[in-house]
Design an enzyme around this catalytic site. Structure first.
Site, PDB file in Angstrom:
ATOM      1  N   LYS A   1       0.862  -1.180   0.000  1.00  0.00           N
ATOM      2  CA  LYS A   1       0.000   0.000   0.000  1.00  0.00           C
ATOM      3  C   LYS A   1       0.899   1.231   0.000  1.00  0.00           C
ATOM      4  CE  LYS A   1      -3.477   2.486   2.686  1.00  0.00           C
ATOM      5  NZ  LYS A   1      -4.515   2.399   3.724  1.00  0.00           N
TER       6      LYS A   1
ATOM      7  N   LYS B   1      -2.154  -1.619  -3.783  1.00  0.00           N
ATOM      8  CA  LYS B   1      -3.034  -0.450  -3.714  1.00  0.00           C
ATOM      9  C   LYS B   1      -2.217   0.837  -3.750  1.00  0.00           C
ATOM     10  CE  LYS B   1      -5.854   1.874  -0.301  1.00  0.00           C
ATOM     11  NZ  LYS B   1      -6.315   1.914   1.054  1.00  0.00           N
TER      12      LYS B   1
HETATM   13  C1  PBG Z   1      -7.447   3.638   5.639  1.00  0.00           C
HETATM   14  C2  PBG Z   1      -7.756   3.371   4.217  1.00  0.00           C
HETATM   15  C3  PBG Z   1      -7.579   4.240   3.149  1.00  0.00           C
HETATM   16  C4  PBG Z   1      -8.099   3.594   2.032  1.00  0.00           C
HETATM   17  C5  PBG Z   1      -8.547   2.343   2.435  1.00  0.00           C
HETATM   18  N1  PBG Z   1      -8.309   2.204   3.794  1.00  0.00           N
HETATM   19  C6  PBG Z   1      -7.050   5.625   3.109  1.00  0.00           C
HETATM   20  C7  PBG Z   1      -5.726   5.899   3.650  1.00  0.00           C
HETATM   21  O1  PBG Z   1      -4.881   5.022   3.855  1.00  0.00           O
HETATM   22  O2  PBG Z   1      -5.512   7.083   3.891  1.00  0.00           O
HETATM   23  C8  PBG Z   1      -8.174   4.181   0.661  1.00  0.00           C
HETATM   24  C9  PBG Z   1      -9.284   3.690  -0.184  1.00  0.00           C
HETATM   25  C10 PBG Z   1      -9.650   4.590  -1.304  1.00  0.00           C
HETATM   26  O3  PBG Z   1      -9.032   5.649  -1.523  1.00  0.00           O
HETATM   27  O4  PBG Z   1     -10.597   4.233  -2.022  1.00  0.00           O
HETATM   28  N2  PBG Z   1      -6.472   2.849   6.208  1.00  0.00           N
HETATM   29 ZN    ZN Z   2      -5.974   3.696   8.294  1.00  0.00          ZN
END
Ligand code: PBG
Ligand code: ZN
Length: 328
Positions: free
Chosen positions: A198, A251
Site C-alpha cells: 500500500k 493499492k
Molecule cells: C485507511 C484506508 C484508506 C483507504 C482504504 N483504507 C485511506 C488511507 O490510507 O488514507 C483508501 C481507499 C480509497 O481511496 O478508495 N487505512
Molecule cells: Zn488507516
C-alpha cells in the site's frame, strides 16, 4: 508481406478479440467497497465519489438487494462513525453496537450468499486519525498497534466477517491477526487479505473525505510505502505471504501495475487483489466528464489492465456498473 508479419487475422471478430486475454473480467472478480455510518437511516451522497453514498444499516437491504440480484458477490465494509467518541486507541472500531459489526450481522442475515470482507484499520476511530497507536512524540508505537489491530480483526471475524483486510501497514500485523484468528477458533473460517503493498498515494483524497479519516497532524509516509519503492513492495509481499496472508493486495492499482506483476510472480500461489482506489475512480469519472474518453470504455481499459498484470480480484467503486456491463 511476410507470413509472420500478419497479426490482424487473429483478432478481427469480437469473439477472437476476447480470446486474446489469458483471463476475462467476470462479476465475481469485483468486490464493492461500502461506507457504513452510524446513523442507521443515512443515505448521504459523497460529493467527490460519483454515485457513492454513506449508508446506514437500515438502508442496506434496499441498496444492496438489487445489486445482489444482478450478481454482486462480495463487499468490503468501511466504518464511518460520525457521532462516536474517538480516542488514542480507536476504541469505537469494534464497538458491538458500532456500524461495522451491526452491518456484518445484518448482511449475513439478509444475504446469506454474499461474501463480506471488512477493512481493518484504526484511522477512522482514533482521535489523531493515524492508522496505529502513537508514542507521546507522535511516532508509531508498533507493538500495541499490532495487538489492537489484531483484536479488532478478530472481533469482526467473530461477528461473521468472511474476510478481514488490514489496511494499516503496521509491521507484523499479519502474523498477529493470523495468530488471533487461530486462537479464537477462526483460523479455518476467516480469510486474511493483506493490503501488502500500500503506497502513500495522492489518490486516497475522496476516501478520506468520505470516511473522515485524514490524519490530524503529519502524514502516513512512515507506514505507507514511497511510490518509487519497488523493492520495499516486493519485501512486504514476501513478508506477508510468510506471515500467513491468504490474499495479497496492491493499492492503488493503475499507477502500480508493475508491482501487481511483481506480486503475481512473487506469490503465484495466492489470489491477488488490487484496489482501484477512490482517486482513481474519481479520475476516470472526471476525464469522462471532461470529454477526454468514454466512461465505460475507460472503466474496462483500466480494470482489464489489472487483470492482465495478474489481479484475480479487483476492489472497485465501479462494481455496480460492471454488474450491468458484464454477462457473467
Ligand atoms: C485507511 C484506508 C484508506 C483507504 C482504504 N483504507 C485511506 C488511507 O490510507 O488514507 C483508501 C481507499 C480509497 O481511496 O478508495 N487505512
Ligand atoms: Zn488507516
Amino acid at each position: 508481406m511476410d507470413i509472420s508479419s500478419i497479426l490482424q487475422g487473429g483478432y478481427q471478430h469480437p469473439l477472437s478479440r476476447s480470446w486474446q486475454g489469458r483471463r476475462q473480467l467476470t462479476k465475481s472478480m469485483f468486490m464493492y467497497p461500502i461506507f457504513i455510518t452510524d446513523d442507521p437511516d443515512a443515505s448521504v451522497i459523497i460529493p467527490t465519489l460519483p454515485g457513492q453514498r454513506r449508508w446506514g444499516v437500515n438502508q442496506l437491504e434496499g441498496f444492496l438487494g438489487p445489486l445482489v440480484q444482478k450478481g454482486l458477490q462480495s463487499v468490503i465494509l468501511f466504518g464511518v462513525p460520525l457521532t462516536c467518541e474517538k480516542d488514542a486507541r480507536g476504541t469505537p472500531a469494534d464497538d458491538p453496537s458500532g456500524p461495522v459489526i451491526l452491518a456484518i450481522r445484518k448482511l449475513r442475515a439478509l444475504f446469506p450468499s454474499l461474501y463480506i470482507a471488512c477493512d481493518v484499520c484504526l484511522c477512522e476511530y482514533t482521535s489523531h486519525g493515524h492508522c496505529g497507536l502513537l508514542h507521546t512524540d507522535g511516532t508509531i508505537n508498533t507493538e500495541p498497534s499490532v495487538q489492537r489491530i489484531a483484536e479488532v480483526a478478530v472481533n469482526y471475524a467473530l461477528a461473521g466477517a468472511h474476510c478481514v483486510a488490514p489496511s494499516d501497514m503496521m509491521d507484523g500485523r499479519i502474523k498477529a491477526i493470523k495468530r488471533g484468528l487461530i486462537d479464537s477458533g477462526l483460523g479455518n473460517r476467516c480469510t486474511l487479505m493483506s493490503y501488502s503493498a500500500k503506497f502513500a498515494s495522492a489518490l486516497y483524497g475522496p476516501f478520506r473525505d468520505a470516511a473522515g479519516s485524514a490524519p490530524s497532524f503529519g502524514n502516513r509516509k512512515c507506514y505507507q510505502l514511497p511510490p518509487a519503492a519497488r523493492g520495499l513492495a516486493r519485501r512486504a509481499i514476501q513478508r506477508d505471504t510468510a506471515e500467513g496472508a491468504d490474499i495479497i493486495m496492491v493499492k492503488p492499482a493503475l499507477p502500480y501495475l508493475d508491482i501487481l506483476a511483481d506480486a503475481a510472480q512473487l506469490a503465484p500461489d495466492h489470489p491477488l487483489a488490487c484496489y482501484q482506489v477512490s482517486g482513481e475512480f474519481a479520475m476516470v469519472h472526471a476525464g469522462a466528464a471532461a470529454g477526454v474518453y468514454d466512461l465505460k470504455t475507460m472503466a474496462f481499459e483500466t480494470t482489464e489492465s489489472m487483470v492482465r498484470a495478474g489481479a484475480t480480484l479487483i476492489l472497485s467503486y465501479f462494481t455496480p456498473d460492471f454488474l450491468d456491463w458484464l454477462e457473467v
